[in-house]
Design an enzyme around this catalytic site. Structure first.
Site, mmCIF file in Angstrom:
data_model
loop_
_atom_site.group_PDB
_atom_site.id
_atom_site.type_symbol
_atom_site.label_atom_id
_atom_site.label_comp_id
_atom_site.label_asym_id
_atom_site.label_seq_id
_atom_site.Cartn_x
_atom_site.Cartn_y
_atom_site.Cartn_z
ATOM 1 N N ASP A 178 0.806 -1.436 -0.128
ATOM 2 C CA ASP A 178 -0.061 -0.061 -0.062
ATOM 3 C C ASP A 178 0.937 1.398 -0.121
ATOM 4 O O ASP A 178 1.782 1.347 0.693
ATOM 5 C CB ASP A 178 -0.724 0.105 1.209
ATOM 6 C CG ASP A 178 -1.944 1.072 0.995
ATOM 7 O OD1 ASP A 178 -2.206 1.596 0.246
ATOM 8 O OD2 ASP A 178 -2.849 1.050 2.205
ATOM 9 N N HIS A 179 0.612 2.247 -0.799
ATOM 10 C CA HIS A 179 1.023 3.643 -0.835
ATOM 11 C C HIS A 179 2.668 3.563 -1.106
ATOM 12 O O HIS A 179 3.522 4.007 -0.093
ATOM 13 C CB HIS A 179 0.712 4.501 0.321
ATOM 14 C CG HIS A 179 -0.604 5.098 0.416
ATOM 15 N ND1 HIS A 179 -0.468 6.232 -0.674
ATOM 16 C CD2 HIS A 179 -1.796 5.032 0.697
ATOM 17 C CE1 HIS A 179 -1.960 6.497 -0.578
ATOM 18 N NE2 HIS A 179 -2.639 5.805 0.107
ATOM 19 N N GLU A 215 -2.828 -0.229 -8.732
ATOM 20 C CA GLU A 215 -3.726 1.095 -8.422
ATOM 21 C C GLU A 215 -3.050 2.052 -8.432
ATOM 22 O O GLU A 215 -1.854 2.165 -7.974
ATOM 23 C CB GLU A 215 -4.223 0.748 -6.854
ATOM 24 C CG GLU A 215 -4.897 1.878 -6.618
ATOM 25 C CD GLU A 215 -5.960 1.564 -5.168
ATOM 26 O OE1 GLU A 215 -6.742 0.757 -5.456
ATOM 27 O OE2 GLU A 215 -6.060 2.351 -4.218
#
Ligand code: ZN
Length: 469
Positions: free
Chosen positions: A147-148, A245
């Site tokens: 994530d991120h 994403e």
């Protein structure tokens, strides 16, 4: 249950060829037991059995042996939902929940910052899920999200371990609109965008003024280049089995629908294939509390964001989705039930609510530490509007009333943002002040924590319109 002479978890029993593998309790600890299956490193128990500890090495063997214990690319499914289990103990509640709901979980989801604050590694995060899924016999597909992530090194780290989703954080490449404004617009853009109408379907047509196009280029050009480079480097050649994403949400200014179109169009034209895109929505998605802002404006914009996402054939991703209850009905409706939503901190808050219930004295000590010491430090890293004066004085609260603090936005944020400091605080002798006591409590009271999570995260899914299976 008693199985092959061991105290086995019934749902973990799998037969592979002529052998068996399952999880069993030995005293207080869980082990993998394999019979007539090679590969696991451990102690021979006789009768072809091996007792293997829950190590990273054995987790990797398990993932190869039983595909349901390895992550899959669920971001491409209609409904996916990220549940960051920072502690590695929320997973049992999450498993229960996604056995019930028609959505696919991203069980493993952590940013590098969260790894640092919780003193974990991507190996730990993934392995904890693998072992829990194995123990509980969860057979639905699930994902793992790096994530991120912002750098080549971090993306490579997550992908090399088999993470099936990379949330590429483009924020450091997103510029303020005022920068580079003076320069003339490049003709490659003006010819493509100016004086045209873009029909994205469903009655929505978009057009750019020169000023709007100038803003799009100034703000997003570098970020688009960064995303395209990272895509080509890691996913373009199919070397890794994972989805991208695109995250443009960690900025001060909201992504307008027009800017969203521009980013999606430029990425698509550059050949970047991505499953989801996370815009920064209007209003504020602060940590651990409901939406702050003009809800009718949000509802207007989410409608257009959703049309744009459908036009380019990816899903909208909603970041900081913890507790955004007032936005969920419109997100569910406008996306037609096709979305990715991420939560993280709310799972930690539920863990602390459990502490308030079963050990009020410990909760009081932690709350005081957070309020008097940790908050000032933690607030440097978060955008929150927490007002400590609005939190009731804990000394005036009876033990039975402590959980009311979790209905107070300021108190929620206080505990939300201080998690890293609470978990890492040490005594003079080097031992952890709270961490070990907390984990012991959560282990003993995991049923209560699980119940709380099922109810609280279940409320998220219900309001998003996710049906039960
Ligand atoms: Zn985000």
């Amino acid at each position: 249950m008693e199985y092959l002479g061991c105290d086995a978890y019934e749902k973990s029993i799998n037969s592979v060829g002529s052998g068996f593998v399952f999880m069993a309790k030995f005293g207080d600890e869980d082990f993998i037991v394999a019979r007539n299956i090679s590969g696991f490193k451990g102690e021979a128990l006789g009768d072809g059995k091996i007792k293997a500890a829950l190590t990273h090495e054995n987790a990797e063997i398990l993932r190869k042996l039983l595909p349901h214990t390895a992550p899959s690319r669920v971001l491409r499914k209609d409904r996916s939902f990220g549940v960051g289990d920072r502690l590695g103990i929320a997973i049992f509640g999450h498993i229960k929940l996604f056995e019930e709901y028609d959505a696919y979980p991203i069980f493993a989801q952590q940013s590098i910052r969260e790894l640092t604050l919780t003193n974990r590694t991507y190996e730990d995060v993934l392995d904890a899920v693998t072992f829990a899924v194995f123990r509980e016999g969860f057979k639905k597909e699930w994902g793992a999200d790096g994530d991120h992530l912002k750098t080549v090194k971090d993306v490579e780290y997550a992908l090399s371990l088999g993470y099936t989703m990379i949330t590429l954080d483009c924020s450091e490449h997103i510029k303020p609109a005022s920068s580079a404004k003076a320069a003339a617009l490049p003709s490659s853009y003006t010819g493509k965008y100016l004086g045209k109408k873009f029909d994205v379907g469903e009655g929505v047509t978009l057009g750019f003024t020169e000023a709007e196009l100038g803003d799009c280029i100034a703000i997003y050009r570098e970020a688009i280049g960064f995303a395209a480079d990272m895509y080509k480097r890691f996913l373009g050649d199919g070397k890794y089995n994972a989805d991208f994403e695109i995250s443009i949400d960690e900025t001060d200014a909201p992504t307008t629908p027009l800017q969203h179109y521009f980013v999606a169009r430029e990425l698509t034209d550059a050949g970047v294939s991505f499953a989801t895109l996370a815009p920064r929505f209007c209003g504020e998605f602060q940590k651990g509390i409901d939406y702050v802002g003009d809800l009718s404006q949000f509802e207007k914009e989410i409608k257009i964001h959703a049309v744009i996402a459908r036009h380019f054939k990816y899903k909208l991703s909603i970041h900081s989705g913890s507790d955004k209850f007032s936005t969920f009905p419109s997100i569910g409706r406008e996306t037609g039930g096709i979305f990715h939503v991420k939560t993280a901190g709310t799972n930690w808050l539920e863990a602390m609510r459990t502490v308030a219930v079963v050990d009020p004295a410990l909760y009081r000590t932690i709350h005081e530490y957070a309020r008097s010491t940790a908050f000032e430090e933690a607030r440097k890293y978060y955008h929150v509007t927490t007002d400590l004066n609005k939190i009731p004085d804990i000394k005036t609260l009876k033990d039975n009333d402590l959980t009311a603090l979790f209905n107070n936005n300021d108190s929620r944020q206080l505990i939300h943002i201080t998690y890293g400091l609470i978990l890492s605080r040490k005594n003079a002798d080097g031992s952890f002040t709270f961490k070990d006591r907390l984990y012991k409590l959560w282990k003993t009271h995991n049923d209560l924590y699980t119940q709380g999570l099922v109810k609280h995260i279940g409320k998220h899914l219900d309001l998003l319109g996710v049906k039960k299976i």
